[in-house]
Scaffold this motif. Structure first.
Motif, PDB file in Angstrom:
ATOM      1  N   ASP A   1       0.873  -1.196   0.125  1.00 27.26           N
ATOM      2  CA  ASP A   1      -0.113  -0.158  -0.195  1.00 27.26           C
ATOM      3  C   ASP A   1       0.804   1.203  -0.284  1.00 27.26           C
ATOM      4  N   VAL A   2       2.200   0.851   0.545  1.00 26.14           N
ATOM      5  CA  VAL A   2       3.216   2.284   0.326  1.00 26.14           C
ATOM      6  C   VAL A   2       4.642   1.742   0.284  1.00 26.14           C
ATOM      7  N   VAL A   3       4.952   2.444  -0.398  1.00 29.56           N
ATOM      8  CA  VAL A   3       6.681   2.213   0.261  1.00 29.56           C
ATOM      9  C   VAL A   3       7.409   2.982   0.822  1.00 29.56           C
ATOM     10  N   VAL A   4       7.840   2.885   1.598  1.00 31.37           N
ATOM     11  CA  VAL A   4       9.331   3.580   3.300  1.00 31.37           C
ATOM     12  C   VAL A   4      10.366   3.712   1.854  1.00 31.37           C
ATOM     13  N   ILE A   5      11.055   4.781   2.012  1.00 31.68           N
ATOM     14  CA  ILE A   5      12.472   4.969   1.261  1.00 31.68           C
ATOM     15  C   ILE A   5      13.916   5.178   2.387  1.00 31.68           C
ATOM     16  N   PHE A   6      14.517   4.651   2.501  1.00 28.04           N
ATOM     17  CA  PHE A   6      15.478   5.339   4.056  1.00 28.04           C
ATOM     18  C   PHE A   6      16.247   6.010   2.788  1.00 28.04           C
ATOM     19  N   ASP A   7      16.058   7.088   3.075  1.00 25.92           N
ATOM     20  CA  ASP A   7      17.322   8.215   1.542  1.00 25.92           C
ATOM     21  C   ASP A   7      18.341   8.469   2.135  1.00 25.92           C
ATOM     22  N   SER A   8      19.431   8.154   1.666  1.00 21.22           N
ATOM     23  CA  SER A   8      20.880   7.640   2.414  1.00 21.22           C
ATOM     24  C   SER A   8      21.734   9.493   1.557  1.00 21.22           C
ATOM     25  N   HIS A   9      20.655  10.174   1.260  1.00 21.16           N
ATOM     26  CA  HIS A   9      20.680  11.616   0.708  1.00 21.16           C
ATOM     27  C   HIS A   9      20.785  12.514   1.425  1.00 21.16           C
ATOM     28  N   TRP A  10      19.257  12.753   1.640  1.00 22.32           N
ATOM     29  CA  TRP A  10      18.914  13.622   2.992  1.00 22.32           C
ATOM     30  C   TRP A  10      18.724  13.557   3.922  1.00 22.32           C
ATOM     31  N   PHE A  11      19.956  14.753   4.230  1.00 27.39           N
ATOM     32  CA  PHE A  11      20.541  14.292   5.501  1.00 27.39           C
ATOM     33  C   PHE A  11      20.086  15.505   6.235  1.00 27.39           C
ATOM     34  N   THR A  12      20.055  14.906   7.609  1.00 26.88           N
ATOM     35  CA  THR A  12      19.122  16.409   7.816  1.00 26.88           C
ATOM     36  C   THR A  12      19.021  16.327   9.436  1.00 26.88           C
ATOM     37  N   THR A  13      19.663  17.646  10.444  1.00 30.27           N
ATOM     38  CA  THR A  13      20.366  17.122  11.464  1.00 30.27           C
ATOM     39  C   THR A  13      18.525  17.766  12.634  1.00 30.27           C
ATOM     40  N   GLY A  14      19.097  16.885  13.587  1.00 34.10           N
ATOM     41  CA  GLY A  14      17.748  16.616  14.930  1.00 34.10           C
ATOM     42  C   GLY A  14      16.523  16.207  15.124  1.00 34.10           C
ATOM     43  N   TYR A  15      16.562  16.200  13.367  1.00 30.10           N
ATOM     44  CA  TYR A  15      14.820  14.593  13.230  1.00 30.10           C
ATOM     45  C   TYR A  15      15.871  13.816  12.827  1.00 30.10           C
ATOM     46  N   HIS A  16      14.808  12.743  12.689  1.00 36.26           N
ATOM     47  CA  HIS A  16      14.934  12.188  11.712  1.00 36.26           C
ATOM     48  C   HIS A  16      13.661  12.230  10.846  1.00 36.26           C
ATOM     49  N   LEU A  17      13.996  13.188  10.083  1.00 32.18           N
ATOM     50  CA  LEU A  17      12.036  13.241   9.113  1.00 32.18           C
ATOM     51  C   LEU A  17      11.973  12.785   8.063  1.00 32.18           C
ATOM     52  N   VAL A  18      10.230  12.506   7.662  1.00 30.13           N
ATOM     53  CA  VAL A  18       9.249  11.679   7.256  1.00 30.13           C
ATOM     54  C   VAL A  18       8.743  12.772   6.167  1.00 30.13           C
ATOM     55  N   ASP A  19       8.993  11.925   4.901  1.00 29.25           N
ATOM     56  CA  ASP A  19       8.033  12.779   4.371  1.00 29.25           C
ATOM     57  C   ASP A  19       6.622  13.482   4.690  1.00 29.25           C
ATOM     58  N   GLY A  20       5.790  14.043   4.197  1.00 31.50           N
ATOM     59  CA  GLY A  20       4.548  14.254   5.069  1.00 31.50           C
ATOM     60  C   GLY A  20       3.200  14.667   3.418  1.00 31.50           C
ATOM     61  N   GLY A  21       4.421  14.941   2.575  1.00 32.67           N
ATOM     62  CA  GLY A  21       3.086  15.219   1.656  1.00 32.67           C
ATOM     63  C   GLY A  21       2.863  13.907   0.709  1.00 32.67           C
ATOM     64  N   ALA A  22       1.477  15.379   0.256  1.00 26.98           N
ATOM     65  CA  ALA A  22       0.498  14.639  -0.931  1.00 26.98           C
ATOM     66  C   ALA A  22       0.890  14.081  -1.846  1.00 26.98           C
ATOM     67  N   HIS A  23       1.752  14.652  -2.810  1.00 30.44           N
ATOM     68  CA  HIS A  23       1.688  14.965  -4.258  1.00 30.44           C
ATOM     69  C   HIS A  23       2.946  15.685  -3.797  1.00 30.44           C
ATOM     70  N   TYR A  24       4.215  14.300  -5.081  1.00 27.18           N
ATOM     71  CA  TYR A  24       5.466  15.090  -5.699  1.00 27.18           C
ATOM     72  C   TYR A  24       5.625  15.517  -6.830  1.00 27.18           C
ATOM     73  N   GLU A  25       5.451  16.087  -7.553  1.00 25.96           N
ATOM     74  CA  GLU A  25       5.854  16.672  -8.714  1.00 25.96           C
ATOM     75  C   GLU A  25       7.198  17.949  -9.378  1.00 25.96           C
ATOM     76  N   GLY A  26       7.537  17.559 -10.231  1.00 22.69           N
ATOM     77  CA  GLY A  26       8.721  18.757 -10.168  1.00 22.69           C
ATOM     78  C   GLY A  26       9.907  17.823 -11.474  1.00 22.69           C
ATOM     79  N   VAL A  27      10.633  18.814 -12.075  1.00 21.43           N
ATOM     80  CA  VAL A  27      11.275  18.260 -12.655  1.00 21.43           C
ATOM     81  C   VAL A  27      13.654  18.629 -12.087  1.00 21.43           C
ATOM     82  N   TYR A  28      14.256  17.366 -11.719  1.00 22.44           N
ATOM     83  CA  TYR A  28      14.915  16.778 -11.138  1.00 22.44           C
ATOM     84  C   TYR A  28      16.162  17.716 -11.864  1.00 22.44           C
ATOM     85  N   THR A  29      17.258  18.259 -11.533  1.00 20.63           N
ATOM     86  CA  THR A  29      18.537  18.000 -11.405  1.00 20.63           C
ATOM     87  C   THR A  29      20.042  17.852 -10.156  1.00 20.63           C
TER      88      THR A  29
END
Length: 288
Positions: free
Chosen positions: A51-79
């Protein structure tokens, strides 16, 4: 009651996003087996119908919290700011799962953890998430994806605790969840003027050092035997010294969700073990 229906360590290295002709040139006429491994992994994921996939993203570095993406939808162009000469103009369009992200935060507060959900329209994507979304075709299957960060001011026990929180949130839900630890094992890059030992650039003999090669092979063998406890026991004396990507946050969080040192899930390699600029890469699947 929700459950983890499968898990995997998955390579995301950016060379896999280059065209097949270039990959074959780098491979002395052969493509990277990680590409075929994505198809094998895709079949595994399709079979368990998450029903859902959790990706532990080794490039998303944060400080102070283990963050989880809570957005409903993601759309764009990546560079990529790391390798924009070839990893650019990548369109993405996929769903998140806000309710599940908030559930993780609620469980974390109850358990005294540091997991926090965040939804921000300006938050950039990372290719450790996007490369998997593309190769595993989550956009086409309309599978919701929730990314989890690698918090850089953490010790191994903090990553395990973060994963335990996510595992508990899964159990309290009604969701079938696949966990993907997106990253390499040893993660020492070779120098910019490095000369390969083997004409097939992907070949394991081109890894950063014989010591890291031996350490990675040891870890893979222990995964195949389901002896995650042994990996944890030898973490400081062996695997930490091999500099796993993101301090091993991707693997340790996945393992924490699966039961930590008590986990005995046996790993099934779905690709050859390969070099990428000195780093050790492989896809390994764990049945629930």
């Amino acid at each position: 009651m929700g459950k983890i229906v499968g898990s995997a360590i998955v390579s995301h290295h950016p060379g896999l996003m280059q065209c097949e002709d270039f990959r074959r040139m780098m491979g002395a006429g052969q493509d990277s087996d990680l590409i075929a491994g994505y198809e094998r992994l895709r079949h595994k994921i399709e079979a368990v119908k998450p029903d859902v996939v959790v990706i532990f993203d080794s490039h998303w570095f944060t400080t102070g919290y283990h963050l989880v993406d809570g957005g409903a939808h993601y759309e764009g162009v990546y560079t990529s700011d790391e390798m924009p000469w070839y990893l650019y103009g990548v369109p993405y369009n996929y769903r998140g799962h806000p309710a599940f992200a908030l559930d993780i935060e609620a469980v974390s507060k109850e358990m005294g953890g540091y997991n926090r959900a965040i939804a921000h329209s300006g938050l950039e994507r990372q290719y450790a998430t996007l490369n998997l979304i593309k190769h595993l075709r989550f956009e086409l299957s309309d599978t919701p994806v929730v990314s989890a960060s690698s918090c850089q001011n953490c010790r191994p026990e903090h990553f395990l605790q973060s994963g335990a929180v996510i595992g508990e949130a899964i159990r309290r839900s009604d969701l079938n969840v696949v966990l993907l630890a997106s990253g390499a094992l040893s993660h020492r890059f070779v120098d910019i003027d490095w000369k390969p030992n083997h004409p097939r650039i992907f070949h394991e003999s081109n890894l950063s050092s014989p010591e890291n090669l031996a350490s990675d092979k040891k870890a893979i063998a222990l995964m195949q035997d389901g002896r995650h406890d042994r990996i944890l026991e030898d973490w400081d004396s062996d695997f930490r010294k091999a500099h796993w990507e993101a301090f091993g946050a991707h693997y340790l969080q996945m393992l924490g969700a699966m039961g930590g040192a008590e986990c005995r899930a046996k790993g099934e390699p779905l690709s050859a073990y390969e070099n990428a600029r000195g780093t050790g890469n492989i896809h390994v699947w764990f049945d629930a």
